[in-house]
Write a protein that holds these residues in place. Structure first.
Motif, PDB file in Angstrom:
ATOM      1  N   LEU B  24       0.824  -1.206   0.000  1.00 42.37           N
ATOM      2  CA  LEU B  24       0.000   0.000   0.000  1.00 42.37           C
ATOM      3  C   LEU B  24       0.860   1.259   0.000  1.00 42.37           C
ATOM      4  CD1 LEU B  24      -2.914  -0.957   2.430  1.00 42.37           C
ATOM      5  CD2 LEU B  24      -3.012  -0.601  -0.048  1.00 42.37           C
ATOM      6  N   VAL B  25       1.917   1.231   0.787  1.00 40.01           N
ATOM      7  CA  VAL B  25       2.798   2.404   0.865  1.00 40.01           C
ATOM      8  C   VAL B  25       3.471   2.655  -0.483  1.00 40.01           C
ATOM      9  CG1 VAL B  25       4.940   3.278   1.883  1.00 40.01           C
ATOM     10  CG2 VAL B  25       3.187   2.226   3.348  1.00 40.01           C
ATOM     11  N   VAL B  26       3.975   1.583  -1.096  1.00 44.82           N
ATOM     12  CA  VAL B  26       4.642   1.726  -2.401  1.00 44.82           C
ATOM     13  C   VAL B  26       3.667   2.294  -3.421  1.00 44.82           C
ATOM     14  CG1 VAL B  26       5.619   0.440  -4.343  1.00 44.82           C
ATOM     15  CG2 VAL B  26       6.358  -0.075  -2.005  1.00 44.82           C
ATOM     16  N   LEU B  27       2.423   1.728  -3.449  1.00 40.88           N
ATOM     17  CA  LEU B  27       1.423   2.203  -4.388  1.00 40.88           C
ATOM     18  C   LEU B  27       1.103   3.678  -4.167  1.00 40.88           C
ATOM     19  CD1 LEU B  27      -1.255  -0.621  -4.813  1.00 40.88           C
ATOM     20  CD2 LEU B  27       0.174   0.429  -6.557  1.00 40.88           C
ATOM     21  N   ALA B  28       0.964   4.044  -2.897  1.00 40.38           N
ATOM     22  CA  ALA B  28       0.610   5.416  -2.571  1.00 40.38           C
ATOM     23  C   ALA B  28       1.674   6.394  -3.030  1.00 40.38           C
ATOM     24  CB  ALA B  28       0.378   5.546  -1.061  1.00 40.38           C
ATOM     25  N   PHE B  29       2.935   5.968  -2.930  1.00 36.63           N
ATOM     26  CA  PHE B  29       4.026   6.848  -3.365  1.00 36.63           C
ATOM     27  C   PHE B  29       4.156   6.907  -4.872  1.00 36.63           C
ATOM     28  CE2 PHE B  29       5.654   6.785   1.013  1.00 36.63           C
ATOM     29  CZ  PHE B  29       5.972   8.137   1.133  1.00 36.63           C
ATOM     30  N   LEU B  30       3.948   5.750  -5.515  1.00 34.52           N
ATOM     31  CA  LEU B  30       4.133   5.683  -6.964  1.00 34.52           C
ATOM     32  C   LEU B  30       3.016   6.386  -7.719  1.00 34.52           C
ATOM     33  CD1 LEU B  30       5.506   2.091  -7.661  1.00 34.52           C
ATOM     34  CD2 LEU B  30       6.722   4.270  -7.642  1.00 34.52           C
ATOM     35  N   ALA B  31       1.798   6.301  -7.160  1.00 38.53           N
ATOM     36  CA  ALA B  31       0.643   6.820  -7.882  1.00 38.53           C
ATOM     37  C   ALA B  31       0.726   8.327  -8.026  1.00 38.53           C
ATOM     38  CB  ALA B  31      -0.648   6.425  -7.153  1.00 38.53           C
ATOM     39  N   ASP B  32       0.270   8.787  -9.212  1.00 38.29           N
ATOM     40  CA  ASP B  32       0.216  10.225  -9.448  1.00 38.29           C
ATOM     41  C   ASP B  32      -1.195  10.678  -9.097  1.00 38.29           C
ATOM     42  OD1 ASP B  32       0.108  12.753 -10.385  1.00 38.29           O
ATOM     43  OD2 ASP B  32       1.067  12.311 -12.319  1.00 38.29           O
ATOM     44  N   TRP B  33      -1.418  11.037  -7.850  1.00 39.99           N
ATOM     45  CA  TRP B  33      -2.771  11.312  -7.365  1.00 39.99           C
ATOM     46  C   TRP B  33      -3.499  12.405  -8.113  1.00 39.99           C
ATOM     47  CZ3 TRP B  33      -5.084   7.653  -5.050  1.00 39.99           C
ATOM     48  CH2 TRP B  33      -4.370   6.727  -4.290  1.00 39.99           C
ATOM     49  N   PRO B  34      -2.858  13.537  -8.362  1.00 43.11           N
ATOM     50  CA  PRO B  34      -3.568  14.593  -9.113  1.00 43.11           C
ATOM     51  C   PRO B  34      -4.028  14.115 -10.492  1.00 43.11           C
ATOM     52  CG  PRO B  34      -1.570  15.451  -8.117  1.00 43.11           C
ATOM     53  CD  PRO B  34      -1.531  13.971  -7.926  1.00 43.11           C
ATOM     54  N   LEU B  35      -3.167  13.327 -11.142  1.00 45.42           N
ATOM     55  CA  LEU B  35      -3.525  12.835 -12.479  1.00 45.42           C
ATOM     56  C   LEU B  35      -4.711  11.874 -12.391  1.00 45.42           C
ATOM     57  CD1 LEU B  35      -2.795  12.789 -15.501  1.00 45.42           C
ATOM     58  CD2 LEU B  35      -1.424  10.748 -15.015  1.00 45.42           C
ATOM     59  N   LEU B  36      -4.658  10.966 -11.384  1.00 45.53           N
ATOM     60  CA  LEU B  36      -5.742  10.011 -11.210  1.00 45.53           C
ATOM     61  C   LEU B  36      -7.056  10.750 -10.986  1.00 45.53           C
ATOM     62  CD1 LEU B  36      -4.249   7.167  -8.983  1.00 45.53           C
ATOM     63  CD2 LEU B  36      -4.952   7.037 -11.383  1.00 45.53           C
ATOM     64  N   ARG B  37      -6.991  11.759 -10.143  1.00 44.19           N
ATOM     65  CA  ARG B  37      -8.193  12.526  -9.831  1.00 44.19           C
ATOM     66  C   ARG B  37      -8.721  13.213 -11.090  1.00 44.19           C
ATOM     67  NH1 ARG B  37     -11.353  15.247  -6.252  1.00 44.19           N
ATOM     68  NH2 ARG B  37     -11.538  17.510  -6.539  1.00 44.19           N
ATOM     69  N   GLU B  38      -7.815  13.760 -11.869  1.00 38.84           N
ATOM     70  CA  GLU B  38      -8.229  14.458 -13.077  1.00 38.84           C
ATOM     71  C   GLU B  38      -8.863  13.500 -14.091  1.00 38.84           C
ATOM     72  OE1 GLU B  38      -5.080  16.591 -15.257  1.00 38.84           O
ATOM     73  OE2 GLU B  38      -6.437  16.264 -16.936  1.00 38.84           O
ATOM     74  N   PHE B  40     -10.218  10.331 -13.367  1.00 36.04           N
ATOM     75  CA  PHE B  40     -11.339   9.492 -12.918  1.00 36.04           C
ATOM     76  C   PHE B  40     -12.468  10.290 -12.277  1.00 36.04           C
ATOM     77  CE2 PHE B  40      -8.196   6.130 -13.364  1.00 36.04           C
ATOM     78  CZ  PHE B  40      -8.972   5.110 -13.888  1.00 36.04           C
ATOM     79  N   LEU B  41     -12.116  11.349 -11.591  1.00 37.04           N
ATOM     80  CA  LEU B  41     -13.152  12.127 -10.907  1.00 37.04           C
ATOM     81  C   LEU B  41     -12.924  13.608 -11.170  1.00 37.04           C
ATOM     82  CD1 LEU B  41     -13.616  10.367  -7.458  1.00 37.04           C
ATOM     83  CD2 LEU B  41     -15.380  10.754  -9.182  1.00 37.04           C
ATOM     84  N   ASN B  42     -12.896  13.924 -12.428  1.00 40.11           N
ATOM     85  CA  ASN B  42     -12.586  15.295 -12.812  1.00 40.11           C
ATOM     86  C   ASN B  42     -13.681  16.258 -12.339  1.00 40.11           C
ATOM     87  OD1 ASN B  42     -12.263  17.725 -14.322  1.00 40.11           O
ATOM     88  ND2 ASN B  42     -10.826  16.580 -15.624  1.00 40.11           N
ATOM     89  N   PRO B  43     -13.308  17.206 -11.467  1.00 45.58           N
ATOM     90  CA  PRO B  43     -14.342  18.095 -10.895  1.00 45.58           C
ATOM     91  C   PRO B  43     -15.009  18.981 -11.934  1.00 45.58           C
ATOM     92  CG  PRO B  43     -12.123  18.777 -10.246  1.00 45.58           C
ATOM     93  CD  PRO B  43     -11.956  17.487 -10.961  1.00 45.58           C
ATOM     94  N   PHE B 235     -16.187   6.100 -15.357  1.00 41.57           N
ATOM     95  CA  PHE B 235     -16.045   5.749 -13.946  1.00 41.57           C
ATOM     96  C   PHE B 235     -17.349   6.044 -13.202  1.00 41.57           C
ATOM     97  CE2 PHE B 235     -14.296   6.621  -9.605  1.00 41.57           C
ATOM     98  CZ  PHE B 235     -13.847   5.337  -9.368  1.00 41.57           C
ATOM     99  N   ALA B 236     -17.979   7.155 -13.550  1.00 39.72           N
ATOM    100  CA  ALA B 236     -19.262   7.504 -12.928  1.00 39.72           C
ATOM    101  C   ALA B 236     -20.314   6.463 -13.272  1.00 39.72           C
ATOM    102  CB  ALA B 236     -19.713   8.880 -13.393  1.00 39.72           C
ATOM    103  N   ALA B 237     -20.290   5.993 -14.528  1.00 41.56           N
ATOM    104  CA  ALA B 237     -21.245   4.963 -14.937  1.00 41.56           C
ATOM    105  C   ALA B 237     -21.023   3.688 -14.120  1.00 41.56           C
ATOM    106  CB  ALA B 237     -21.113   4.672 -16.427  1.00 41.56           C
ATOM    107  N   ALA B 238     -19.741   3.346 -13.930  1.00 41.39           N
ATOM    108  CA  ALA B 238     -19.412   2.151 -13.152  1.00 41.39           C
ATOM    109  C   ALA B 238     -19.961   2.269 -11.734  1.00 41.39           C
ATOM    110  CB  ALA B 238     -17.906   1.938 -13.125  1.00 41.39           C
ATOM    111  N   LEU B 239     -19.777   3.472 -11.124  1.00 38.13           N
ATOM    112  CA  LEU B 239     -20.297   3.690  -9.775  1.00 38.13           C
ATOM    113  C   LEU B 239     -21.822   3.572  -9.759  1.00 38.13           C
ATOM    114  CD1 LEU B 239     -18.105   6.654  -8.464  1.00 38.13           C
ATOM    115  CD2 LEU B 239     -17.897   4.210  -7.957  1.00 38.13           C
ATOM    116  N   ALA B 240     -22.461   4.041 -10.837  1.00 38.15           N
ATOM    117  CA  ALA B 240     -23.924   3.967 -10.905  1.00 38.15           C
ATOM    118  C   ALA B 240     -24.397   2.504 -10.945  1.00 38.15           C
ATOM    119  CB  ALA B 240     -24.438   4.725 -12.130  1.00 38.15           C
ATOM    120  N   TYR B 241     -23.628   1.642 -11.647  1.00 38.26           N
ATOM    121  CA  TYR B 241     -23.967   0.200 -11.640  1.00 38.26           C
ATOM    122  C   TYR B 241     -23.927  -0.336 -10.213  1.00 38.26           C
ATOM    123  CZ  TYR B 241     -23.977  -0.699 -16.665  1.00 38.26           C
ATOM    124  OH  TYR B 241     -24.294  -0.725 -17.973  1.00 38.26           O
ATOM    125  N   LEU B 242     -22.867   0.068  -9.485  1.00 40.02           N
ATOM    126  CA  LEU B 242     -22.738  -0.422  -8.106  1.00 40.02           C
ATOM    127  C   LEU B 242     -23.915   0.032  -7.253  1.00 40.02           C
ATOM    128  CD1 LEU B 242     -18.914   0.080  -7.495  1.00 40.02           C
ATOM    129  CD2 LEU B 242     -20.144  -1.988  -8.153  1.00 40.02           C
TER     130      LEU B 242
END
Lengths: 251, 263
Positions: B24-38, B40-43, B235-242
């Motif tokens: 989890l720690v390695v993933l958290a460091f490697l991941a580009d959080w701002p990019l992921l947010r942009e 998958f959940l672009n405001p 991604f929003a559609a996927a959440l709607a299925y859930l």
């Protein structure tokens, strides 16, 4: 089908030369058997003797391989007979109760009155309540079968059969699946029925009941009727060796 | 080094936790959080998806699923009864139908109804998109549900039918009043699972060529993907299925727990 002109002389149940095979296995061999109107006939015998099969043949839950069966003079083994109409005249009580678990007690008693006899709701409920009272369970009409003891379930099953106003009742080891302390209640209800003059055929292991309530006792073994007589005679002075052997084991 | 079995199990558990934490720690460091947010959940995009994602896409997914499930349930019940029939040809026909629609991809069934029928017979199923989904997906669902329902009917003790017959009911009457209600209760959890599968399979309706008011969740997500060049709509559609499937899963689990207690 011959109409029953003199009902009093005609046996309620008349079985003639009945043979029944399950595959190659012969379960009943040339049974001749009758139950008169108002008579209580108990059938005893070791397991596998064919006693339950005989009882089940009487309302065609088992199809006889050959032979004829008459119910109040009507031949039910006639291929053209309306089996459903005949069955609604014969009440049946099973070892495993077979109440309908998805229905309340009251609905268990009314559904067939309405669907088979075409009775209205009010009439069927009234008859159901009368019969629940008879078996001493008037207060349980709203319960589901799973919430009742085995003894209560069996008494409900008897009330359900009675609600169809049957001319006779068949009992297939009605107390065999019950805890010992619950047997008495069910036998009590059956005694009351016998006293009211109900025609009854009872496959049972309850020798006490057979002796006290039965008008006639039949001992079966190996697919034949070995002996028939007054219960006291058969139980105390059995004429056949097989009867003696069986009774020596169970009494 | 002698370790008691209990001690060894404890050490093994610690090691497993340690591996998890490191990952989890390695993933958290490697991941580009701002990019992921942009992505998958672009405001900027999320608000634009509303209300259509609910009023059109989610609504259509539910509509298509209910249509297919209802038709599939009725047909599945009929097929199950045919499978149990004493008349040979009924059993054969039911077996063929079940095996065919269970063994063929739902996508092919969709294409066959949408494009095959007009070519072969010059007719299209009535009811537009909803009609086609109901029949095509319903047939596939029916094939699965038929086998489930048949098993349920066979799971009802034989004594139930005997008791009903001994009270004078015909076999059909006894089936309808006594056996089938109990069978459906037994198969309610697996049927709800089938409903979950159908919810997801309703996405296959995209081959019918959807647009505007007939879009369902997946097609809506794809359209958004093309429009915004961003994963957020999908991604929003996927959440709607859930939103549909997770409550159903919970219902299934409740029913199974309930059945377990009732036993």
């Amino acid at each position: 089908m011959e109409p029953s002109t003199t009902p009093t002389d005609v046996p309620a149940i008349d079985v003639q030369e009945l043979h029944k095979y399950f595959g190659d296995n012969q379960v009943l061999t040339g049974i001749d058997f009758h139950v008169n109107k108002g008579e209580v006939v108990c059938v005893i015998g070791p397991s596998g003797s064919g006693k339950s099969t005989l009882l089940r043949c009487v309302n065609l839950l088992e199809q006889p391989t050959s032979g004829r069966i008459f119910v109040e003079g009507d031949e039910i083994t006639d291929p053209d007979v309306d089996v459903d109409a005949i069955r609604s005249r014969i009440g049946m009580v099973f070892q495993q109760f077979n109440l309908f678990p998805h229905l309340t007690v009251l609905r268990n008693l009314t559904i067939c009155q309405q669907r088979v006899k075409g009775r209205g709701k009010d009439e069927s409920v009234e008859i159901a309540r009368k019969n629940l009272e008879k078996v001493g369970l008037a207060d349980r009409e709203g319960a589901f079968p799973a919430h009742l003891s085995g003894g209560q379930q069996q008494r409900i099953a008897i009330a359900r059969a009675l609600s169809m106003d049957p001319d006779m009742m068949l009992f297939d080891e009605p107390t065999s699946a019950l805890d010992p302390e619950l047997v008495g209640d069910v036998l009590g209800v059956m005694k009351d029925l016998a006293r009211e003059g109900m025609t009854m055929m009872v496959v049972t292991h309850e020798m006490g009941f057979a002796r006290e309530v039965g008008d006639s006792l039949v001992f079966m073994d190996g697919g034949v009727i070995v002996e028939r007589g007054a219960p006291r005679d058969v139980l105390e002075t059995p004429q056949h060796e097989r009867t003696q052997l069986f009774l020596s084991k169970v009494l | 080094m002698a370790m008691s079995p209990r001690k060894r199990a404890q050490v093994s558990r610690y090691i497993q936790y340690a591996i998890l934490v490191v990952l989890l720690v390695v993933l958290a460091f490697l991941a580009d959080w701002p990019l992921l947010r942009e992505q998958f959940l672009n405001p900027d995009i999320v608000p634009k998806l509303f209300p259509e994602i609910i009023t059109i896409a989610l609504k259509n997914t539910i509509l298509y699923t209910i249509g297919a499930f209802t038709f599939g349930l009725v047909l599945g019940l009929v097929l199950a009864l045919m499978r149990l029939s004493s008349v040979g040809p009924y059993r054969w026909i039911a077996t063929i139908v079940i095996e065919f629609f269970r063994g063929v991809p739902a996508l092919i069934v969709f294409i066959a109804f949408q494009y095959g029928l007009p070519i072969a017979f010059g007719v299209l199923l009535p009811g537009g998109t909803l009609g086609t989904v109901t029949i095509a997906l319903g047939l596939v669902g029916a094939a699965y549900m038929a086998e489930t329902i048949r098993a349920g009917i066979q799971a009802v003790p034989k004594g139930q039918m005997e008791a009903a017959r001994s009270l004078g009911m015909s076999s059909g009457r006894a089936m309808i009043s006594i056996v089938i209600p109990q069978a459906l209760r037994i198969v309610l959890p697996p049927l709800t699972n089938e409903l979950i599968l159908l919810t997801k399979d309703s996405s296959l309706v995209y081959v019918l060529g959807l647009s505007g008011a007939t879009l369902e969740l997946t097609a809506f997500g794809r359209e958004g993907l093309n429009q915004y060049v961003n994963l957020t709509p999908l991604f929003a559609a996927a959440l709607a299925y859930l939103l549909i499937t997770i409550p159903l899963s919970i219902v299934v689990r409740r029913m199974e727990a309930h059945a377990e207690r009732a036993r």
